[in-house]
Design an enzyme around this catalytic site. Structure first.
Site, PDB file in Angstrom:
ATOM      1  N   SER A 144      41.312  53.724  36.201  1.00 50.81           N
ATOM      2  CA  SER A 144      41.262  54.749  37.240  1.00 50.81           C
ATOM      3  C   SER A 144      41.427  56.098  36.564  1.00 50.81           C
ATOM      4  O   SER A 144      42.032  56.209  35.489  1.00 50.81           O
ATOM      5  CB  SER A 144      42.396  54.534  38.249  1.00 50.81           C
ATOM      6  OG  SER A 144      42.527  55.643  39.114  1.00 50.81           O
ATOM      7  N   TYR A 155      51.436  52.951  39.243  1.00 49.49           N
ATOM      8  CA  TYR A 155      50.000  52.640  39.265  1.00 49.49           C
ATOM      9  C   TYR A 155      49.285  53.388  38.138  1.00 49.49           C
ATOM     10  O   TYR A 155      48.488  52.807  37.397  1.00 49.49           O
ATOM     11  CB  TYR A 155      49.412  53.027  40.621  1.00 49.49           C
ATOM     12  CG  TYR A 155      47.930  52.768  40.749  1.00 49.49           C
ATOM     13  CD1 TYR A 155      47.460  51.511  41.114  1.00 49.49           C
ATOM     14  CD2 TYR A 155      47.001  53.779  40.515  1.00 49.49           C
ATOM     15  CE1 TYR A 155      46.090  51.257  41.242  1.00 49.49           C
ATOM     16  CE2 TYR A 155      45.635  53.536  40.640  1.00 49.49           C
ATOM     17  CZ  TYR A 155      45.190  52.284  41.001  1.00 49.49           C
ATOM     18  OH  TYR A 155      43.842  52.034  41.119  1.00 49.49           O
TER      19      TYR A 155
END
Length: 276
Positions: A144, A155
């Protein structure tokens, strides 16, 4: 299951929703047989039947919770089968988790780590061994743009690991006929953000990308042997900026724009169902 000679096989984790579903659909349309992996057996079967009916490819289902080591080992074993080779592995499974690294629930944080990081390591290792022995294959790991954010939370830290891991993997695979690619999407219109309680997923902002565009771009980069794939011009610009800015500057900017304290993040939250 018999596979027609010459038809490649791809294994996709998190294949029933979000980016994973789009990867499976694109690959089936391009003539790949599939092994699709997710937790929900019924949803897997439904997805397999739909893809087979639309595209005439063989679709094998493998129900697995990648946070469970026995399930993860079963997926790794499938990647290791010499008589049923997998030509492309897409490590896509993941989910958002509203937990503070400092004071969050350690069990939830460990499960998050197992799915987003440990599974990528184990499955990449299993696939790479088989592919190197055959002299060809591709690995695509879904990271990401958040992986470039210093101080961006658990994350972001895990996605940063996926980026660095894939860079190391690509170095080790040099000259073997096997390639490794990591894709860094930004915001994408999928179930991921809605389930995580994030706003904007249905908006028309230029920050939000179409899942099919992300998949098409990253598959093109994978098959061309590109190491890092950043879909869309705006996110390529952002990635270039984040890579040259001092990490201290990025940390400061992130701290100033984040208004939620660790104690609030940790209170009364649960993992978001995996979607990509």
């Amino acid at each position: 299951m018999s596979t027609p000679a010459g038809r490649p096989t791809a294994l996709v984790t998190g294949a029933t929703a979000g980016l994973g579903a789009s990867y499976a659909a694109h690959l089936a349309a391009a003539g790949h047989d599939l092994v699709i992996v997710a937790r929900d057996q019924a949803r897997l079967q439904e997805t397999a039947e739909r893809l087979h009916e639309r595209h005439g490819v063989q679709v094998e289902v493998l129900a697995a919770d990648l946070a469970q080591r026995s399930d993860l080992a079963a997926v790794a074993a499938r990647l290791s089968e010499a008589d049923r080779p997998v030509d492309l592995l897409i490590n896509n499974a993941g989910y958002g988790l509203k937990q503070s690294v400092a004071v969050g629930d350690i069990d939830l944080l460990e499960q998050h780590f197992d799915v987003l990081a440990r599974a990528v390591l184990v499955l990449s290792n299993a696939a790479a061994k088989s592919m190197v022995a055959r002299g060809h294959g591709h690995l695509l790991n879904v990271s990401s743009i958040a992986g470039l954010l210093a101080g961006g939370g658990h994350y972001a830290a895990l996605k940063g690991y996926v980026l660095a891991f894939t860079e190391s993997l690509a170095k080790d695979l040099r000259g073997t006929g096997v390639s490794a690619t990591v894709v860094l999407p930004g915001y994408v219109h999928t179930e991921f953000h809605a389930r995580a309680g994030m706003k904007g997923g249905s908006g028309r902002s230029r920050a939000w990308l179409n899942a099919d565009d992300v998949v098409a771009d990253s598959l093109r980069d994978t098959f061309s042997g590109r190491l890092v794939s950043v879909p869309s011009l705006q996110y390529r610009g952002l990635a270039a900026l984040l890579e040259v800015l001092p990490r201290g500057v990025v940390r400061t900017a992130w701290r100033l724009t984040s208004r939620t304290s660790p104690s609030r993040i940790a209170a009364g939250t649960a993992p978001v169902a995996p979607t990509n």
